[in-house]
Scaffold this motif. Sequence first.
Motif, PDB file in Angstrom:
ATOM      1  N   SER A 133       0.841  -1.194   0.000  1.00 44.44           N
ATOM      2  CA  SER A 133       0.000   0.000   0.000  1.00 44.44           C
ATOM      3  C   SER A 133       0.880   1.249   0.000  1.00 44.44           C
ATOM      4  O   SER A 133       2.017   1.228   0.482  1.00 44.44           O
ATOM      5  CB  SER A 133      -0.913   0.012   1.224  1.00 44.44           C
ATOM      6  N   ILE A 134       0.358   2.320  -0.571  1.00 45.46           N
ATOM      7  CA  ILE A 134       1.020   3.626  -0.542  1.00 45.46           C
ATOM      8  C   ILE A 134       0.051   4.586   0.133  1.00 45.46           C
ATOM      9  O   ILE A 134      -1.057   4.811  -0.361  1.00 45.46           O
ATOM     10  CB  ILE A 134       1.377   4.124  -1.955  1.00 45.46           C
ATOM     11  N   ARG A 135       0.460   5.130   1.262  1.00 42.75           N
ATOM     12  CA  ARG A 135      -0.437   5.967   2.048  1.00 42.75           C
ATOM     13  C   ARG A 135       0.229   7.285   2.416  1.00 42.75           C
ATOM     14  O   ARG A 135       1.412   7.324   2.731  1.00 42.75           O
ATOM     15  CB  ARG A 135      -0.849   5.243   3.341  1.00 42.75           C
ATOM     16  N   ARG A 136      -0.552   8.332   2.361  1.00 43.74           N
ATOM     17  CA  ARG A 136      -0.076   9.621   2.843  1.00 43.74           C
ATOM     18  C   ARG A 136      -0.115   9.601   4.364  1.00 43.74           C
ATOM     19  O   ARG A 136      -1.108   9.186   4.965  1.00 43.74           O
ATOM     20  CB  ARG A 136      -0.956  10.741   2.297  1.00 43.74           C
ATOM     21  N   ALA A 137       0.966  10.052   4.993  1.00 46.78           N
ATOM     22  CA  ALA A 137       1.084   9.929   6.446  1.00 46.78           C
ATOM     23  C   ALA A 137       0.092  10.817   7.177  1.00 46.78           C
ATOM     24  O   ALA A 137      -0.363  10.483   8.263  1.00 46.78           O
ATOM     25  CB  ALA A 137       2.509  10.254   6.886  1.00 46.78           C
ATOM     26  N   THR A 138      -0.257  11.962   6.610  1.00 45.40           N
ATOM     27  CA  THR A 138      -1.252  12.845   7.215  1.00 45.40           C
ATOM     28  C   THR A 138      -2.390  13.026   6.234  1.00 45.40           C
ATOM     29  O   THR A 138      -2.174  13.138   5.029  1.00 45.40           O
ATOM     30  CB  THR A 138      -0.646  14.217   7.554  1.00 45.40           C
ATOM     31  N   ALA A 139      -3.603  13.049   6.739  1.00 45.32           N
ATOM     32  CA  ALA A 139      -4.776  13.149   5.868  1.00 45.32           C
ATOM     33  C   ALA A 139      -4.778  14.482   5.139  1.00 45.32           C
ATOM     34  O   ALA A 139      -4.734  15.537   5.766  1.00 45.32           O
ATOM     35  CB  ALA A 139      -6.051  13.014   6.696  1.00 45.32           C
ATOM     36  N   PRO A 140      -4.812  14.462   3.795  1.00 43.14           N
ATOM     37  CA  PRO A 140      -4.806  15.709   3.038  1.00 43.14           C
ATOM     38  C   PRO A 140      -6.174  16.372   3.029  1.00 43.14           C
ATOM     39  O   PRO A 140      -7.195  15.745   3.281  1.00 43.14           O
ATOM     40  CB  PRO A 140      -4.429  15.248   1.634  1.00 43.14           C
ATOM     41  N   ARG A 141      -6.175  17.639   2.734  1.00 47.47           N
ATOM     42  CA  ARG A 141      -7.419  18.372   2.534  1.00 47.47           C
ATOM     43  C   ARG A 141      -7.392  18.957   1.130  1.00 47.47           C
ATOM     44  O   ARG A 141      -6.348  19.305   0.606  1.00 47.47           O
ATOM     45  CB  ARG A 141      -7.585  19.488   3.567  1.00 47.47           C
ATOM     46  N   ALA A 142      -8.557  19.089   0.517  1.00 45.36           N
ATOM     47  CA  ALA A 142      -8.627  19.557  -0.864  1.00 45.36           C
ATOM     48  C   ALA A 142      -8.086  20.965  -1.019  1.00 45.36           C
ATOM     49  O   ALA A 142      -7.715  21.377  -2.100  1.00 45.36           O
ATOM     50  CB  ALA A 142     -10.068  19.502  -1.365  1.00 45.36           C
ATOM     51  N   THR A 143      -8.035  21.729   0.076  1.00 46.29           N
ATOM     52  CA  THR A 143      -7.553  23.106  -0.005  1.00 46.29           C
ATOM     53  C   THR A 143      -6.059  23.209   0.282  1.00 46.29           C
ATOM     54  O   THR A 143      -5.500  24.292   0.291  1.00 46.29           O
ATOM     55  CB  THR A 143      -8.308  23.991   1.002  1.00 46.29           C
ATOM     56  N   SER A 144      -5.418  22.074   0.519  1.00 43.98           N
ATOM     57  CA  SER A 144      -4.000  22.102   0.877  1.00 43.98           C
ATOM     58  C   SER A 144      -3.155  22.629  -0.272  1.00 43.98           C
ATOM     59  O   SER A 144      -3.370  22.308  -1.432  1.00 43.98           O
ATOM     60  CB  SER A 144      -3.521  20.694   1.246  1.00 43.98           C
ATOM     61  N   GLU A 146       0.293  22.414   0.092  1.00 47.25           N
ATOM     62  CA  GLU A 146       1.594  21.787   0.286  1.00 47.25           C
ATOM     63  C   GLU A 146       1.982  21.002  -0.958  1.00 47.25           C
ATOM     64  O   GLU A 146       1.184  20.261  -1.518  1.00 47.25           O
ATOM     65  CB  GLU A 146       1.557  20.848   1.495  1.00 47.25           C
ATOM     66  N   ARG A 147       3.240  21.156  -1.366  1.00 42.76           N
ATOM     67  CA  ARG A 147       3.709  20.461  -2.566  1.00 42.76           C
ATOM     68  C   ARG A 147       4.234  19.073  -2.229  1.00 42.76           C
ATOM     69  O   ARG A 147       4.058  18.140  -2.991  1.00 42.76           O
ATOM     70  CB  ARG A 147       4.798  21.299  -3.242  1.00 42.76           C
ATOM     71  N   LEU A 148       4.887  18.939  -1.079  1.00 42.82           N
ATOM     72  CA  LEU A 148       5.445  17.656  -0.675  1.00 42.82           C
ATOM     73  C   LEU A 148       4.743  17.157   0.579  1.00 42.82           C
ATOM     74  O   LEU A 148       4.445  17.931   1.489  1.00 42.82           O
ATOM     75  CB  LEU A 148       6.947  17.782  -0.406  1.00 42.82           C
ATOM     76  N   SER A 149       4.499  15.860   0.616  1.00 39.36           N
ATOM     77  CA  SER A 149       3.892  15.226   1.782  1.00 39.36           C
ATOM     78  C   SER A 149       4.671  13.962   2.101  1.00 39.36           C
ATOM     79  O   SER A 149       5.376  13.413   1.250  1.00 39.36           O
ATOM     80  CB  SER A 149       2.428  14.874   1.503  1.00 39.36           C
ATOM     81  N   LEU A 150       4.549  13.502   3.322  1.00 39.45           N
ATOM     82  CA  LEU A 150       5.213  12.266   3.723  1.00 39.45           C
ATOM     83  C   LEU A 150       4.344  11.087   3.306  1.00 39.45           C
ATOM     84  O   LEU A 150       3.188  10.972   3.717  1.00 39.45           O
ATOM     85  CB  LEU A 150       5.438  12.251   5.234  1.00 39.45           C
ATOM     86  N   TYR A 151       4.910  10.210   2.466  1.00 40.64           N
ATOM     87  CA  TYR A 151       4.195   9.016   2.012  1.00 40.64           C
ATOM     88  C   TYR A 151       4.877   7.771   2.554  1.00 40.64           C
ATOM     89  O   TYR A 151       6.107   7.727   2.688  1.00 40.64           O
ATOM     90  CB  TYR A 151       4.152   8.958   0.484  1.00 40.64           C
ATOM     91  N   ARG A 152       4.058   6.770   2.855  1.00 41.81           N
ATOM     92  CA  ARG A 152       4.557   5.478   3.321  1.00 41.81           C
ATOM     93  C   ARG A 152       4.274   4.419   2.273  1.00 41.81           C
ATOM     94  O   ARG A 152       3.139   4.242   1.845  1.00 41.81           O
ATOM     95  CB  ARG A 152       3.893   5.079   4.640  1.00 41.81           C
ATOM     96  N   LEU A 153       5.332   3.733   1.866  1.00 49.19           N
ATOM     97  CA  LEU A 153       5.228   2.588   0.960  1.00 49.19           C
ATOM     98  C   LEU A 153       5.742   1.392   1.739  1.00 49.19           C
ATOM     99  O   LEU A 153       6.949   1.216   1.908  1.00 49.19           O
ATOM    100  CB  LEU A 153       6.056   2.829  -0.301  1.00 49.19           C
ATOM    101  N   GLY A 154       4.822   0.586   2.277  1.00 52.52           N
ATOM    102  CA  GLY A 154       5.235  -0.469   3.191  1.00 52.52           C
ATOM    103  C   GLY A 154       5.849   0.163   4.428  1.00 52.52           C
ATOM    104  O   GLY A 154       5.252   1.033   5.061  1.00 52.52           O
ATOM    105  N   ASP A 155       7.087  -0.233   4.760  1.00 54.27           N
ATOM    106  CA  ASP A 155       7.777   0.369   5.900  1.00 54.27           C
ATOM    107  C   ASP A 155       8.739   1.478   5.471  1.00 54.27           C
ATOM    108  O   ASP A 155       9.526   1.978   6.274  1.00 54.27           O
ATOM    109  CB  ASP A 155       8.537  -0.705   6.689  1.00 54.27           C
TER     110      ASP A 155
END
Length: 300
Positions: A133-144, A146-155
Amino acid sequence: MIHITLPDGSLREYDQPLTVYEVAASISLGLANAAVAGRVDGVLVDCGFLIEGDARVSIVTPQEPDGLEILRRSCALMLAMSVKQLHPNAQLRAGSSLGDGFFYEFAFQRSLTLAELPVIEARMRALAATNHSIRRATAPRATSTERLSLYRLGDFESFAEGPHVPATKVLQAFTLDHISGTSQQRIYGTCWSSQQELDTWRAPPQVMVVNIDERQTAYAHSVTQALRRRELRANSDLRNEKISHKIRQHSQKVPYLLVVGEKEKEGGFVSMRSGSGEDFGEKGIEAVCELLGPPKTGGV
């Protein structure tokens, strides 16, 4: 009650907040399986984005340009994870989609060679097969904004531009094809929505579009897309390499080269030359298509 307006204008009602993926699944299982992202009120978001109020929603699949770009961006993330598994001391720099493909830049203790790419690609295929799975570490909002976010791919975690595909199973038709640099190296690859598309890309092109530097990346890619719409076999080389190197490399293999610099970008044209070195001068896209396209036939 949450009201979701779909692209065809139809309205769906839900009694609680739900994710983009859940909207897709409520429409059809096939759409949910194909979804790589969504648009919420016109903003691209991950499939895990939580919709908490009335919104206009569309589901993004790999069959559209935004979907392909997301596939390639996620392939770059999977490349980074693979390299870190094989070379734990490698330092991550940055990576993203790039035209028809993707890249990631690393700092290695020793320079890698082209011969090592198959090993990295094999590790990527293993990751894709296990469907991480590939998950964004913090829940995004449509109004965000931010260009970069922390993503998790496995560990594995990395800051990256989103959105990304929800899982690696959709990353199947890809290959690594180039590595450049010495102390800092970029690994390049391409990714498509199907093996057939990848095979088409691998076929010898009729024309290669090359940019002088990264400022012309978007324009060079748009030129390539325009040529393809006119049924020309066109590819682009958007690597961060010297233009003389790219021209020399492709002149041996491709009948025609279209060079794009700042002058060409600003003027909306290209500088055309043949692989043998004949200079055709500055030409608009339509003129290139007329010259390279199939001859027109007409009845008497």
